[in-house]
Design a protein around this motif. Structure first.
Motif: not given
Length: 50
Positions: A8-27
């Motif tokens: 769960a921690t790795e998944t949360a970090r991935l989500i944070d990274w994606l959003k910080a790099n311009g990706h949407s929630d859907e992405d």
């Protein structure tokens, strides 16, 4: 071939990274679904293209 899963921690970090790099929630959801299933859906539209 050994399978491993994301915590769960790795998944949360991935989500944070994606959003910080311009990706949407859907992405982020599409990315995680692809990692989990290996099936890629709708590759024609991304948030960066919009």
């Amino acid at each position: 071939m050994e399978e491993c899963s994301m915590t769960a921690t790795e998944t949360a970090r991935l989500i944070d990274w994606l959003k910080a790099n311009g990706h949407s929630d859907e992405d982020a959801v599409k990315c995680i679904k692809f990692i989990a299933t290996g099936i890629q859906h709708d590759t024609t539209s991304t948030s960066k293209d919009q």
